[in-house]
Design a protein around this motif. Structure first.
Motif, PDB file in Angstrom:
ATOM      1  N   ASP A  51       9.607  23.047  -6.934  1.00 38.91           N
ATOM      2  CA  ASP A  51       8.547  23.802  -6.240  1.00 38.91           C
ATOM      3  C   ASP A  51       7.626  24.621  -6.913  1.00 38.91           C
ATOM      4  O   ASP A  51       8.166  25.500  -7.503  1.00 38.91           O
ATOM      5  CB  ASP A  51       9.505  24.728  -5.084  1.00 38.91           C
ATOM      6  N   PRO A  52       6.378  24.510  -6.790  1.00 45.42           N
ATOM      7  CA  PRO A  52       5.596  25.387  -7.284  1.00 45.42           C
ATOM      8  C   PRO A  52       5.789  26.827  -6.983  1.00 45.42           C
ATOM      9  O   PRO A  52       5.237  27.725  -7.990  1.00 45.42           O
ATOM     10  CB  PRO A  52       4.131  25.015  -6.796  1.00 45.42           C
ATOM     11  N   ASP A  58       0.553  30.716 -14.194  1.00 45.46           N
ATOM     12  CA  ASP A  58      -0.408  29.646 -14.955  1.00 45.46           C
ATOM     13  C   ASP A  58      -0.181  28.262 -15.100  1.00 45.46           C
ATOM     14  O   ASP A  58      -0.795  27.578 -16.005  1.00 45.46           O
ATOM     15  CB  ASP A  58      -1.027  30.317 -16.436  1.00 45.46           C
ATOM     16  N   VAL A  59       0.917  27.944 -14.507  1.00 44.59           N
ATOM     17  CA  VAL A  59       1.415  26.425 -14.607  1.00 44.59           C
ATOM     18  C   VAL A  59       0.682  25.708 -13.522  1.00 44.59           C
ATOM     19  O   VAL A  59       0.849  26.350 -12.374  1.00 44.59           O
ATOM     20  CB  VAL A  59       2.992  26.437 -14.746  1.00 44.59           C
ATOM     21  N   GLU A  64       2.778  20.069 -15.226  1.00 48.39           N
ATOM     22  CA  GLU A  64       3.944  19.463 -14.753  1.00 48.39           C
ATOM     23  C   GLU A  64       4.070  17.931 -15.062  1.00 48.39           C
ATOM     24  O   GLU A  64       5.107  17.252 -15.837  1.00 48.39           O
ATOM     25  CB  GLU A  64       4.498  20.001 -13.581  1.00 48.39           C
ATOM     26  N   GLN A  65       2.991  17.337 -14.459  1.00 45.46           N
ATOM     27  CA  GLN A  65       3.112  16.047 -14.572  1.00 45.46           C
ATOM     28  C   GLN A  65       2.944  15.335 -16.019  1.00 45.46           C
ATOM     29  O   GLN A  65       3.582  14.386 -16.533  1.00 45.46           O
ATOM     30  CB  GLN A  65       1.686  15.441 -13.864  1.00 45.46           C
ATOM     31  N   ARG A  66       2.160  16.172 -16.925  1.00 52.30           N
ATOM     32  CA  ARG A  66       2.008  15.729 -18.371  1.00 52.30           C
ATOM     33  C   ARG A  66       3.610  15.892 -19.075  1.00 52.30           C
ATOM     34  O   ARG A  66       3.887  15.168 -19.801  1.00 52.30           O
ATOM     35  CB  ARG A  66       1.086  16.410 -19.064  1.00 52.30           C
TER      36      ARG A  66
END
Length: 77
Positions: A51-52, A58-59, A64-66
């Motif tokens: 969950d963001p 700043d993320v 996250e995908q990378r």
């Protein structure tokens, strides 16, 4: 005699009401007024992604995908 019993009943009712109000006030002080259950996912349902709301400042989703792609790449080696 009826007056004294009605006065006693009124006194008991007032005491009970005061106890309820005090209990409600104490309960309200203990509760987190900023908590809303709708902000949180159902804990019994498996999560597909994190969950963001709980990410560091700043993320982004792209970051996250990378990171997940890098982890997958290293696990496959």
């Amino acid at each position: 005699m009826a007056e004294s019993s009605s006065a006693a009943a009124a006194s008991v009712a007032n005491a009970a009401k005061r106890l309820r109000e005090e209990a409600e006030a104490a309960k309200n002080r203990l509760l987190d007024q900023q908590f809303h259950i709708s902000r949180y996912a159902d804990p019994l349902v498996p999560r597909k992604t994190s969950d963001p709301q709980f990410w560091p400042k700043d993320v982004t989703r792209e970051m996250e995908q990378r990171w997940l792609a890098m982890i997958k790449e290293h696990r496959s080696v």
